[in-house]
Design a protein around this motif. Structure first.
Motif, PDB file in Angstrom:
ATOM      1  N   LEU A 142       0.862  -1.189   0.060  1.00  0.00           N
ATOM      2  CA  LEU A 142      -0.103  -0.094   0.102  1.00  0.00           C
ATOM      3  C   LEU A 142       0.810   1.221   0.098  1.00  0.00           C
ATOM      4  CD1 LEU A 142      -3.053   0.676   2.089  1.00  0.00           C
ATOM      5  CD2 LEU A 142      -1.083   2.163   2.379  1.00  0.00           C
ATOM      6  N   VAL A 143       0.609   2.201  -0.747  1.00  0.00           N
ATOM      7  CA  VAL A 143       1.352   3.442  -0.766  1.00  0.00           C
ATOM      8  C   VAL A 143       0.571   4.510  -0.369  1.00  0.00           C
ATOM      9  CG1 VAL A 143       2.611   5.197  -2.449  1.00  0.00           C
ATOM     10  CG2 VAL A 143       2.645   2.761  -2.875  1.00  0.00           C
ATOM     11  N   ALA A 144       1.139   5.411   0.639  1.00  0.00           N
ATOM     12  CA  ALA A 144       0.151   6.458   1.053  1.00  0.00           C
ATOM     13  C   ALA A 144       0.955   7.883   1.219  1.00  0.00           C
ATOM     14  CB  ALA A 144      -0.090   6.174   2.501  1.00  0.00           C
ATOM     15  N   GLU A 145       0.438   8.835   1.137  1.00  0.00           N
ATOM     16  CA  GLU A 145       1.114  10.265   1.168  1.00  0.00           C
ATOM     17  C   GLU A 145       0.438  11.040   1.985  1.00  0.00           C
ATOM     18  OE1 GLU A 145       2.408  13.732  -1.789  1.00  0.00           O
ATOM     19  OE2 GLU A 145       0.942  12.500  -2.544  1.00  0.00           O
ATOM     20  N   ILE A 146       1.367  11.630   2.873  1.00  0.00           N
ATOM     21  CA  ILE A 146       0.696  12.527   4.015  1.00  0.00           C
ATOM     22  C   ILE A 146       0.509  14.133   2.983  1.00  0.00           C
ATOM     23  CG2 ILE A 146       1.196  13.866   6.195  1.00  0.00           C
ATOM     24  CD1 ILE A 146       0.826  11.069   6.523  1.00  0.00           C
ATOM     25  N   THR A 147      -0.724  14.413   2.983  1.00  0.00           N
ATOM     26  CA  THR A 147      -1.166  15.556   2.143  1.00  0.00           C
ATOM     27  C   THR A 147      -1.305  16.693   2.977  1.00  0.00           C
ATOM     28  OG1 THR A 147      -3.513  15.058   2.424  1.00  0.00           O
ATOM     29  CG2 THR A 147      -2.115  14.248   0.530  1.00  0.00           C
ATOM     30  N   ARG A 148      -1.470  16.691   4.395  1.00  0.00           N
ATOM     31  CA  ARG A 148      -1.726  17.838   5.031  1.00  0.00           C
ATOM     32  C   ARG A 148      -1.484  17.513   6.388  1.00  0.00           C
ATOM     33  NH1 ARG A 148      -7.083  20.878   6.887  1.00  0.00           N
ATOM     34  NH2 ARG A 148      -7.978  18.774   6.275  1.00  0.00           N
ATOM     35  N   ILE A 149      -1.056  18.485   7.360  1.00  0.00           N
ATOM     36  CA  ILE A 149      -0.895  18.560   8.736  1.00  0.00           C
ATOM     37  C   ILE A 149      -1.508  19.909   9.263  1.00  0.00           C
ATOM     38  CG2 ILE A 149       0.849  18.293  10.590  1.00  0.00           C
ATOM     39  CD1 ILE A 149       2.931  17.414   8.322  1.00  0.00           C
ATOM     40  N   LYS A 150      -2.242  19.395  10.298  1.00  0.00           N
ATOM     41  CA  LYS A 150      -3.050  20.408  11.015  1.00  0.00           C
ATOM     42  C   LYS A 150      -2.963  20.122  12.550  1.00  0.00           C
ATOM     43  CE  LYS A 150      -7.635  22.390  11.692  1.00  0.00           C
ATOM     44  NZ  LYS A 150      -9.068  22.264  11.205  1.00  0.00           N
ATOM     45  N   GLY A 151      -1.952  20.705  13.211  1.00  0.00           N
ATOM     46  CA  GLY A 151      -1.681  20.445  14.673  1.00  0.00           C
ATOM     47  C   GLY A 151      -0.926  19.075  14.797  1.00  0.00           C
ATOM     48  N   GLN A 152      -1.588  18.191  15.434  1.00  0.00           N
ATOM     49  CA  GLN A 152      -1.055  16.901  15.579  1.00  0.00           C
ATOM     50  C   GLN A 152      -1.876  15.984  14.661  1.00  0.00           C
ATOM     51  OE1 GLN A 152       1.549  15.692  18.023  1.00  0.00           O
ATOM     52  NE2 GLN A 152       1.955  17.960  17.833  1.00  0.00           N
ATOM     53  N   GLU A 153      -2.640  16.305  13.891  1.00  0.00           N
ATOM     54  CA  GLU A 153      -3.537  15.550  12.860  1.00  0.00           C
ATOM     55  C   GLU A 153      -2.661  15.380  11.513  1.00  0.00           C
ATOM     56  OE1 GLU A 153      -8.097  14.158  11.904  1.00  0.00           O
ATOM     57  OE2 GLU A 153      -7.493  16.279  12.903  1.00  0.00           O
ATOM     58  N   TYR A 154      -2.415  14.194  11.093  1.00  0.00           N
ATOM     59  CA  TYR A 154      -1.605  14.107   9.983  1.00  0.00           C
ATOM     60  C   TYR A 154      -2.809  13.408   8.702  1.00  0.00           C
ATOM     61  CZ  TYR A 154       2.496  14.611  12.580  1.00  0.00           C
ATOM     62  OH  TYR A 154       3.225  15.005  13.509  1.00  0.00           O
TER      63      TYR A 154
END
Length: 150
Positions: free
Chosen positions: A119-131
């Motif tokens: 499975l491939v995943a990409e972190i698209t946004r970070i808001k505080g401690q939420e990815y």
């Protein structure tokens, strides 16, 4: 005439000798000189990402109104589900924000994964401690988020 034939014979033998040496030298050069470079190239294809956005630690995500614990530790990704079910995967960082999970152990019913699934995943946004992420598996795309557990 005898000298001319002898000279032709010597030149002929010299050409054969040089031809053999050149071929031998090229084979030797390829086996000694080029192989280390090809190994270096192969080694350079394995990139180590030092600043991966998800650090070793614990995270949670919601699944059917339950918090699922995720742990990233020593190059592995663990998911702990109720009833002692789990998923263990090798995590390989492709870039600072993108990673590939390869399932190495699983005890979870009702999921499309099996050992060896990728499975491939990409972190698209970070808001505080939420990815927030987008994942891809078997031509399907999913979205979700992890929250860092302190």
């Amino acid at each position: 005439m005898k000298n001319a034939n002898a000279l032709k014979s010597v030149v002929f033998l010299l050409l054969i000798s040089l031809s053999t040496q050149t071929t031998f030298s090229q084979d030797l050069a390829q086996s000694i000189v080029l192989k280390p470079y090809s190994k270096m190239y192969a080694m350079s294809n394995h990139v180590v990402i030092k600043n991966a956005i998800l650090e070793d630690g614990k995270y949670t995500y919601k699944f059917k109104e339950r918090d699922i614990l995720v742990e990233i530790k020593d190059g592995f990704y663990y998911e702990y589900h109720p009833k002692k079910e789990f998923i263990k995967a090798k995590i390989d960082w492709i870039t600072e924000y993108e990673y590939k999970l390869t399932i190495v152990d699983i005890e979870k019913k009702g999921v499309p994964f099996k050992i060896g699934s990728k499975l491939v995943a990409e972190i698209t946004r970070i808001k505080g401690q939420e990815y927030f992420y987008v994942s891809h598996f078997n031509n399907k795309t999913g979205k979700g988020s992890f929250k860092k557990v302190n």
